[in-house]
Design an enzyme around this catalytic site. Sequence first.
Site, PDB file in Angstrom:
ATOM      1  N   TYR A 125       0.757  -1.195   0.046  1.00 55.94           N
ATOM      2  CA  TYR A 125      -0.118  -0.060   0.005  1.00 55.94           C
ATOM      3  C   TYR A 125       0.954   1.231  -0.118  1.00 55.94           C
ATOM      4  O   TYR A 125       0.441   2.289   0.039  1.00 55.94           O
ATOM      5  CB  TYR A 125      -0.863  -0.254   1.410  1.00 55.94           C
ATOM      6  CG  TYR A 125      -2.163  -0.861   1.080  1.00 55.94           C
ATOM      7  CD1 TYR A 125      -2.120  -2.238   1.064  1.00 55.94           C
ATOM      8  CD2 TYR A 125      -3.525  -0.323   0.538  1.00 55.94           C
ATOM      9  CE1 TYR A 125      -3.169  -2.961   0.835  1.00 55.94           C
ATOM     10  CE2 TYR A 125      -4.516  -1.001   0.630  1.00 55.94           C
ATOM     11  CZ  TYR A 125      -4.338  -2.523   0.624  1.00 55.94           C
ATOM     12  OH  TYR A 125      -5.514  -3.132   0.398  1.00 55.94           O
ATOM     13  N   LYS A 171       4.511 -14.591   4.472  1.00 61.45           N
ATOM     14  CA  LYS A 171       4.836 -15.667   3.176  1.00 61.45           C
ATOM     15  C   LYS A 171       6.277 -15.624   3.000  1.00 61.45           C
ATOM     16  O   LYS A 171       6.605 -15.371   1.818  1.00 61.45           O
ATOM     17  CB  LYS A 171       4.243 -14.896   1.814  1.00 61.45           C
ATOM     18  CG  LYS A 171       4.191 -15.839   0.700  1.00 61.45           C
ATOM     19  CD  LYS A 171       3.337 -17.275   0.776  1.00 61.45           C
ATOM     20  CE  LYS A 171       3.543 -18.040  -0.454  1.00 61.45           C
ATOM     21  NZ  LYS A 171       2.878 -19.310  -0.430  1.00 61.45           N
ATOM     22  N   ASP A 204      -1.245 -18.645   2.776  1.00 61.57           N
ATOM     23  CA  ASP A 204      -2.293 -19.410   2.173  1.00 61.57           C
ATOM     24  C   ASP A 204      -2.775 -20.721   2.982  1.00 61.57           C
ATOM     25  O   ASP A 204      -3.818 -20.816   2.936  1.00 61.57           O
ATOM     26  CB  ASP A 204      -1.600 -19.989   0.856  1.00 61.57           C
ATOM     27  CG  ASP A 204      -0.163 -20.639   1.034  1.00 61.57           C
ATOM     28  OD1 ASP A 204       0.451 -20.498   2.091  1.00 61.57           O
ATOM     29  OD2 ASP A 204       0.144 -21.129  -0.154  1.00 61.57           O
ATOM     30  N   ASP A 228      -5.713  -7.224   4.536  1.00 64.08           N
ATOM     31  CA  ASP A 228      -7.010  -6.775   3.619  1.00 64.08           C
ATOM     32  C   ASP A 228      -7.571  -8.010   3.550  1.00 64.08           C
ATOM     33  O   ASP A 228      -8.885  -7.803   3.287  1.00 64.08           O
ATOM     34  CB  ASP A 228      -6.273  -6.059   2.348  1.00 64.08           C
ATOM     35  CG  ASP A 228      -7.543  -5.635   1.592  1.00 64.08           C
ATOM     36  OD1 ASP A 228      -8.553  -5.004   2.080  1.00 64.08           O
ATOM     37  OD2 ASP A 228      -7.443  -5.742   0.499  1.00 64.08           O
ATOM     38  N   ASP A 232     -11.869  -9.900   4.805  1.00 64.37           N
ATOM     39  CA  ASP A 232     -12.585  -9.912   4.017  1.00 64.37           C
ATOM     40  C   ASP A 232     -12.923 -11.338   4.121  1.00 64.37           C
ATOM     41  O   ASP A 232     -14.363 -11.854   4.131  1.00 64.37           O
ATOM     42  CB  ASP A 232     -12.797  -9.555   2.569  1.00 64.37           C
ATOM     43  CG  ASP A 232     -13.055  -8.207   2.292  1.00 64.37           C
ATOM     44  OD1 ASP A 232     -12.921  -7.293   3.010  1.00 64.37           O
ATOM     45  OD2 ASP A 232     -13.655  -8.280   1.018  1.00 64.37           O
TER      46      ASP A 232
END
Length: 335
Positions: A125, A171, A204, A228, A232
């Site tokens: 971002y 990750k 993941d 982010d 959701d």
Amino acid sequence: MTRYKIATIPGDGIGPEVMEAAVKVLRALEDGGGIGFDFVRLEAGDGLKGRTGVALPPETLDEVKRSDAGLFAAVGETAKEVILPLRQRLDLYANVRPAKAYPNVPCLKDDVDIVIVRENTEGLYKMVGDRGPDWGINVRVITRRASERIARFAFDLAEREGRGKVTSVHKNNVLDKTCGVFLEACRSVAASHPQIEYEEMIVDACAMKLILAPEKFDVLVTTNMFGDILSDEAAGLVGGLGMTPSANIGDENAIFEPVHGTAPDIAGRGIANPMAMMLSASMMLEWLREDDEAKTVERAVMRVLKDGRVRTPDLGGSAKTEEITSAIIQELIKI
Ligand code: IPM
Ligand code: MN
């Protein structure tokens, strides 16, 4: 009596409708006599940009800075020009996104009570990058300073809320440079909180486990983009975006906003679910250290959910925003 100056940014789409509902609830708290609000309504978003060419005027940013706290509803296409600069310029580094299963809200799993603590100022971002005709680059910026303060925030929150575990999501098997810094920071903060369990999980795998075994999670701390996406996903777990509040918290300022957007398909019809906005207002009260008032708002929302008679269409009912707001206020004044 304590009075607070609250900056409100209703924005676009259903934004003004849910903001009006949340303001009514806060006004109802004033009748208790212990708290008062001076609301300053500020403009930002698509509508404003259409009229003036500017999505986030400097006055809006300055007014939020001068207020005790901000309430932000939603903006449309201009989100990148509004909420991202607000988060970054006010250094609201902690994006706190609780996901809880609520009574009578259709959901995938009813055993969910997690908080995602998302780093809110850097990562992908940061908008560092370049674009050619056939290529694009977005640079992922991760610093020790930002990683350490978000990790500290997550552990402090776990301690404050009596939560036993922090999972750091990364990750590092691929993005070893950036996630390396992030993990080192998390580990050093974890070492100074031995009473809280600390685990690390690759993003993941975490995305899958959130669906299969959400009850295994408590507090998740992660970088901006992962947070982010996972927030959701967590909203989906507990029945959608109508119910998920969030906080953008810095050392000086804070802005509270529902995770949902402008919902253009239902905007202007008076049927938006205002609960995520009201629960965001409850988070704001908690941040202002008005714990009792914060709980009152949350309890009133819970009671209306439990009762189940007044529900907006997203929760399977046919109630209007106004009706559900009145029902919540009815409950609130009984508390
Ligand atoms: C959110 C939103 C924003 C983000 C968008 C609208 C810029 O998705 O608050 O999660 O990516 O942070
Ligand atoms: Mn998002």
